[in-house]
Design an enzyme around this catalytic site. Structure first.
Site, short mmCIF file in Angstrom:
data_model
loop_
_atom_site.label_atom_id
_atom_site.label_comp_id
_atom_site.label_asym_id
_atom_site.label_seq_id
_atom_site.Cartn_x
_atom_site.Cartn_y
_atom_site.Cartn_z
N THR A 142 0.82 -1.15 0.02
CA THR A 142 -0.03 -0.01 -0.20
C THR A 142 0.75 1.18 0.12
O THR A 142 1.69 1.36 0.86
CB THR A 142 -0.75 0.18 1.06
OG1 THR A 142 -1.83 -1.27 1.24
CG2 THR A 142 -1.69 1.28 1.25
N SER A 143 0.61 2.22 -1.01
CA SER A 143 1.38 3.41 -1.02
C SER A 143 2.77 3.40 -1.09
O SER A 143 2.99 3.01 -2.15
CB SER A 143 0.80 4.28 0.38
OG SER A 143 0.99 5.50 0.38
N SER A 144 3.49 3.61 -0.11
CA SER A 144 5.04 3.27 -0.30
C SER A 144 5.32 1.87 -0.43
O SER A 144 6.07 1.41 -1.35
CB SER A 144 5.73 3.88 0.97
OG SER A 144 7.25 3.97 0.78
#
Length: 290
Positions: A138-140
């Site tokens: 998720t995300s990074s």
């Protein structure tokens, strides 16, 4: 923008209750130049042989946060696969190195090499089926998933990223790339595809399948990044940029599920910001683990 403000994951508030506990690997698991941490979850009943899922946290996150905040360990209990939850090095702000040349290049260093070492350790020591090794984040963590798809296509058979960016989009001297985050790094499909191919020069094997998710209201990693990902992966797989199917309200209302070929799917969530909630069952179905 301060690095400790970036890519904060919006995990579901409801914690998931796996039957077992998260464990940390404290011994040597292989080359690990940035001192990434290896946490893992082994269900009581393993498939024979077990598959492996590498699940990577968001910026400011931890392995524990991703373990408790997602369904992957619960589903591992049901399906018998192993989950590795890497944790970013101390001093990183909980973010992954997705910008250095080392991390973007096969066996050259960076956080990605530490994660690759964890994966190789699991294959060599835990009886993991090397043909059923996957990554998600998720995300990074989604950005690192993309890095692994480009730099380590020999290890991973597929990756699914929630609210990330194209491989190499954050490349540069600084951990935060404003141009990429704002969706202003616009390149041709060929240029994006060449970046992926540069991650492991000379790799001639089958590329891992890729699934990407993004929200139209994302103001941390702007939605244009989703369309740049589509350019990149359709070029890598040799697919048309026009999907062969695009189903609305799938897997839920307001989502559009586009399939470009057997190895690439892209899901756009209307009105959803940063980040798109993890759809673990859809991810496992895409990987063939469910």
């Amino acid at each position: 923008m301060l690095i400790n403000t970036i890519l904060v994951g919006a995990l579901a508030a409801v914690a998931h209750a796996a039957q077992g506990t998260l464990q940390q690997m404290t011994g040597d698991f292989g080359p690990n130049p940035t001192n990434t941490f290896m946490f893992f979850y082994k269900p009581a009943q393993l498939a024979n042989p077990p598959s492996l899922l590498v699940a990577m946290h968001f910026c400011t996150g931890t392995a524990e946060a991703y373990f408790t905040g997602t369904q992957y360990a619960d589903l591992a209990d049901q399906l018998g696969f192993i989950v590795i939850y890497p944790q970013s090095p101390d001093g990183s702000g909980g973010c992954w190195d997705v910008h250095t040349n080392a991390t973007l290049t096969h066996n050259a260093g960076g956080d990605s090499l530490g994660i690759a070492s964890m994966t190789r350790f699991a294959i060599d020591n835990w009886g993991v089926d090397a043909n059923r090794v996957f990554a998600t984040g998720t995300s990074s963590g989604a950005m690192m998933t993309s890095v692994l798809m480009g730099a380590y296509p020999d290890l991973f058979k597929g990756g699914a990223g929630f609210s990330g960016v194209a491989f190499g989009c954050f490349e540069g001297p600084d951990a935060w790339n404003e141009q990429c985050a704002l969706g202003e790094r616009i390149m041709t499909p060929q240029q994006w595809g060449d970046l992926v191919r540069s991650g492991f020069p000379g790799f001639a094997g089958q590329r891992p399948k890729v699934q990407v998710w993004h929200g139209t209201a994302d103001t941390t990693l702007f939605p244009q990044n989703f369309f740049e990902e589509i350019k990149q992966w359709t070029n890598v797989f040799g697919y048309s940029a026009t999907p062969i199917s695009n189903i609305t309200n799938d897997p839920q209302a307001g989502y559009s599920f586009a399939t470009f070929g057997p190895n690439f799917e892209a899901i756009l969530a209307q009105g959803v910001g940063h980040t798109v909630p993890e759809h673990a069952e859809n991810v496992l179905e895409f990987f063939g683990l469910s």
